[in-house]
Design a protein around this motif. Structure first.
Motif: not given
Length: 325
Positions: A245-255
């Motif tokens: 759906g074109g959503r941005h995926r957050a980088p691992p640090d977003f955890a």
């Protein structure tokens, strides 16, 4: 020290959160409400007809919503529409507070409003001669001038009673920012200047028995950040997995991201500490204060992305992000 920001720890205290519409400001106002304080929530985005102006963001959040949240959590929320770039409006705010309360126990300078002006990652690290000068100068006005105007008019109310606390909200500690270039000349200058404001104002407040501290959140799950990743506070971890759906995926640090309530609990816990003067003129993070006082985020975690950055990302230590939650 255990988390002390609940169960009326700040009952009877009067706080002003300048820039309480959304993000860290709303989180701070909410946590002060959790602790039972009367919280005056100011900002430009108001549902009231005839309010002075709207935020540069032109988003739906309002100061009235923040005040209602404060009240629902056990405090007393009061919404007052103020443009902190307008000295007359801030002077009028001070007169109203003086008449209704006589003093302030906590003043939080969280005014920002330049998130869109600073641009996205593709625009970062652009040299000053290639930046839009007028946008850059407005970043300085929104991020520094507003704090100066607010302090000029409201600090006399803070020193009217011994024990007051001034919190300057920034991005990055003074130590971190001194060694790292932050996004652009204008952004870099603003965020380090706010750290310095806590130091300089702390010097001026000390003879009056008041304390000034600069506090930075970590990776804040603001309304705009959650919207960027197409998630909500309820399902924010979904941003860490691959989606369509074109959503941005957050980088691992977003955890290691944190809700706005986390920095709010940092402020509330600090305000409730009778020995808060130990932090005078310091520049600290929500994670550092959580380690010291023992409070947690709303999900029970204790994220510290600044420590992770120093020890793992830049320090070479081998560790998992879960070690910093």
């Amino acid at each position: 020290m255990s988390m002390v920001s609940h169960e009326g720890a700040l009952a009877g205290r009067v706080a002003v959160v300048a820039g309480a519409t959304r993000g860290a400001g709303r989180g701070i106002a909410a946590a002060l409400g959790e602790a039972g304080a009367t919280v005056i929530c100011t900002g430009r985005s108001s549902a009231r007809a005839g309010a002075p102006t709207r935020s540069d963001y032109d988003r739906p959040e309002t100061i009235e919503e923040t005040a209602e949240l404060v009240t629902s959590l056990g405090g007393k929320g009061v919404a007052i529409a103020v443009d902190h770039l307008e000295p007359l409006q801030v002077a009028t705010l001070a007169e109203r507070i003086r008449a209704e309360h006589g003093h302030i126990d906590v003043l939080v300078n969280d005014i920002w409003g330049a998130e869109r002006l600073k641009g996205g990652p593709a625009e970062w690290n652009t040299p000053i001669w290639k930046l839009d000068l007028q946008k850059g100068l407005r970043i300085l006005r929104l991020g520094i001038e507003t704090h100066l105007v607010t302090s000029h008019y409201l600090l006399p109310l803070l020193i009217a009673k011994a024990g007051g606390l001034l919190v300057e909200v920034t991005d990055g500690t003074a130590d971190y920012n001194a060694q790292h270039y932050r996004i652009s000349v204008f952004y870099d200058l603003v965020k380090q200047s706010v750290n310095r404001l806590a130091f300089s104002q702390g010097h001026e407040l000390a003879p009056h028995g008041a304390t000034a501290v600069a506090i930075t959140p970590g990776w804040l799950r603001s309304e705009m950040m959650l919207e960027n990743f197409g998630v909500t506070e309820t399902n924010w971890r979904d941003a860490l997995v691959e989606r369509g759906g074109g959503r941005h995926r957050a980088p691992p640090d977003f955890a290691l991201s944190e809700s706005p309530r986390y920095i709010g609990r940092a402020v509330a816990t600090l305000a409730a500490d009778p020995d808060r003067g130990r932090w005078k003129q310091r520049s600290v993070s929500s994670g550092e204060l959580a380690r010291h006082y023992g409070f947690t985020d709303i999900d029970g975690s204790r994220p510290d992305i600044w420590r992770y950055t120093a020890e793992v990302r830049e320090g070479g230590k081998v560790a998992d992000v879960s070690d910093y939650r």
